[in-house]
Design a protein around this motif. Structure first.
Motif, PDB file in Angstrom:
ATOM      1  N   PRO A 103      67.794   5.582  82.610  1.00 18.72           N
ATOM      2  CA  PRO A 103      68.185   6.990  82.519  1.00 18.72           C
ATOM      3  C   PRO A 103      68.102   7.464  81.076  1.00 18.72           C
ATOM      4  O   PRO A 103      68.152   6.654  80.143  1.00 18.72           O
ATOM      5  CB  PRO A 103      69.637   6.978  83.023  1.00 18.72           C
ATOM      6  N   LEU A 104      67.959   8.766  80.906  1.00 19.21           N
ATOM      7  CA  LEU A 104      67.869   9.348  79.573  1.00 19.21           C
ATOM      8  C   LEU A 104      68.822  10.520  79.454  1.00 19.21           C
ATOM      9  O   LEU A 104      69.239  11.101  80.463  1.00 19.21           O
ATOM     10  CB  LEU A 104      66.430   9.807  79.279  1.00 19.21           C
ATOM     11  N   LYS A 105      69.168  10.860  78.222  1.00 18.31           N
ATOM     12  CA  LYS A 105      70.029  12.005  77.957  1.00 18.31           C
ATOM     13  C   LYS A 105      69.326  12.977  77.023  1.00 18.31           C
ATOM     14  O   LYS A 105      68.575  12.570  76.139  1.00 18.31           O
ATOM     15  CB  LYS A 105      71.347  11.563  77.296  1.00 18.31           C
ATOM     16  N   VAL A 106      69.585  14.270  77.240  1.00 19.46           N
ATOM     17  CA  VAL A 106      69.184  15.303  76.297  1.00 19.46           C
ATOM     18  C   VAL A 106      70.475  15.934  75.810  1.00 19.46           C
ATOM     19  O   VAL A 106      71.306  16.371  76.620  1.00 19.46           O
ATOM     20  CB  VAL A 106      68.269  16.351  76.942  1.00 19.46           C
ATOM     21  N   THR A 107      70.687  15.951  74.511  1.00 17.86           N
ATOM     22  CA  THR A 107      71.923  16.489  73.952  1.00 17.86           C
ATOM     23  C   THR A 107      71.623  17.695  73.071  1.00 17.86           C
ATOM     24  O   THR A 107      70.558  17.786  72.452  1.00 17.86           O
ATOM     25  CB  THR A 107      72.673  15.434  73.119  1.00 17.86           C
ATOM     26  N   VAL A 108      72.588  18.631  73.049  1.00 11.86           N
ATOM     27  CA  VAL A 108      72.501  19.802  72.178  1.00 11.86           C
ATOM     28  C   VAL A 108      73.784  19.848  71.359  1.00 11.86           C
ATOM     29  O   VAL A 108      74.880  19.895  71.916  1.00 11.86           O
ATOM     30  CB  VAL A 108      72.350  21.102  72.982  1.00 11.86           C
ATOM     31  N   ALA A 109      73.645  19.816  70.039  1.00  6.43           N
ATOM     32  CA  ALA A 109      74.802  19.874  69.144  1.00  6.43           C
ATOM     33  C   ALA A 109      75.181  21.331  68.909  1.00  6.43           C
ATOM     34  O   ALA A 109      74.358  22.235  69.074  1.00  6.43           O
ATOM     35  CB  ALA A 109      74.469  19.196  67.816  1.00  6.43           C
ATOM     36  N   PRO A 110      76.451  21.585  68.543  1.00  3.87           N
ATOM     37  CA  PRO A 110      76.870  22.971  68.264  1.00  3.87           C
ATOM     38  C   PRO A 110      75.987  23.662  67.227  1.00  3.87           C
ATOM     39  O   PRO A 110      75.758  24.872  67.293  1.00  3.87           O
ATOM     40  CB  PRO A 110      78.304  22.810  67.759  1.00  3.87           C
ATOM     41  N   THR A 134      72.209  14.399  81.604  1.00  2.00           N
ATOM     42  CA  THR A 134      71.734  13.055  81.942  1.00  2.00           C
ATOM     43  C   THR A 134      70.702  13.157  83.056  1.00  2.00           C
ATOM     44  O   THR A 134      70.941  13.826  84.061  1.00  2.00           O
ATOM     45  CB  THR A 134      72.899  12.160  82.390  1.00  2.00           C
ATOM     46  N   LEU A 135      69.571  12.503  82.869  1.00  2.00           N
ATOM     47  CA  LEU A 135      68.494  12.528  83.851  1.00  2.00           C
ATOM     48  C   LEU A 135      68.265  11.121  84.372  1.00  2.00           C
ATOM     49  O   LEU A 135      68.161  10.172  83.601  1.00  2.00           O
ATOM     50  CB  LEU A 135      67.205  13.086  83.233  1.00  2.00           C
ATOM     51  N   ASP A 136      68.199  11.005  85.701  1.00  4.49           N
ATOM     52  CA  ASP A 136      68.036   9.698  86.327  1.00  4.49           C
ATOM     53  C   ASP A 136      67.275   9.882  87.633  1.00  4.49           C
ATOM     54  O   ASP A 136      67.105  11.000  88.120  1.00  4.49           O
ATOM     55  CB  ASP A 136      69.396   9.052  86.576  1.00  4.49           C
TER      56      ASP A 136
END
Length: 203
Positions: A173-180, A164-166
């Motif tokens: 705020p924004l999120k960067v997600t990485v899936a398995p 999470t970036l804020d």
């Protein structure tokens, strides 16, 4: 001979001092009203740029793992060094490094590429679930407990890993997600992912 009196001279055109002061006062009020929204917009733009940088760096690490057909580690850190053995993973780090992990016992880890998520702007914050992620040659997240450059292991992640970036003064705020499976996404945590909101984050 009759002469007609000359008309009185006209006053020069323009604004009076009172009118000018009124215009300046109104413009000052409008500027003061616009400054907070402009500051918020600027900080939201900083958050978006940092999130895009993080997303691109993660995708580069994944692509390098596939291209080199070997495990590659993505490291969030605050270290400014390019030496792999001096990197200290930090889930809140504002810098990143991509490290090629050794295939053979006589090889050493080597930094492929490094950069900054942001210039550590005042009030900027990254909240991550992992300081280091490992991608295998298929571009998927993989566990690795034998990293030669850090005491921190790449953990097994059965679900999404998110960052999470804020920033103070920002309101998006924004999120960067990485899936398995390796899918890297940038999403808006204020929205839930759906067919009508593809920019939302998974619930």
């Amino acid at each position: 001979m009759l002469t007609h009196p000359l008309p009185p001279p006209r006053a020069p055109g323009g604004f009076s001092l009172v009118e000018l002061m009124t215009v300046v006062a109104l413009m000052s009020l409008l500027l003061l009203a616009a400054i907070p929204s402009f500051t918020t917009w600027t900080r939201n733009a900083t958050v978006r740029a940092a999130a895009a940088e993080l997303q691109n760096a993660l995708r580069t690490a994944q692509a390098e793992a596939v291209r080199r057909s070997r495990q590659v580690a993505f490291v969030l850190t605050n270290a400014t060094t390019d030496a792999a053995d001096e990197l200290t993973p930090d889930a809140a780090g504002t810098r990143w490094a991509i490290v090629a992990l050794p295939l053979l016992s006589n090889e050493e880890s080597a930094v492929i590429e490094a950069g900054a998520v942001t210039d550590a702007a005042s009030g900027f914050n990254i909240s991550g679930e992992a300081g280091v992620l490992c991608f295998n040659s298929a571009g998927r997240l993989v566990a690795n407990s034998n990293l030669s450059f850090t005491d921190t292991a790449c953990a097994a992640h059965p679900g999404l890993v998110s960052f999470t970036l804020d920033m103070a003064g920002a309101n998006k705020p924004l999120k960067v997600t990485v899936a398995p499976g390796g899918q890297v996404r940038l999403c808006d945590p204020a929205r839930t992912l759906s067919s009508s909101r593809p920019d939302g984050c998974p619930s």
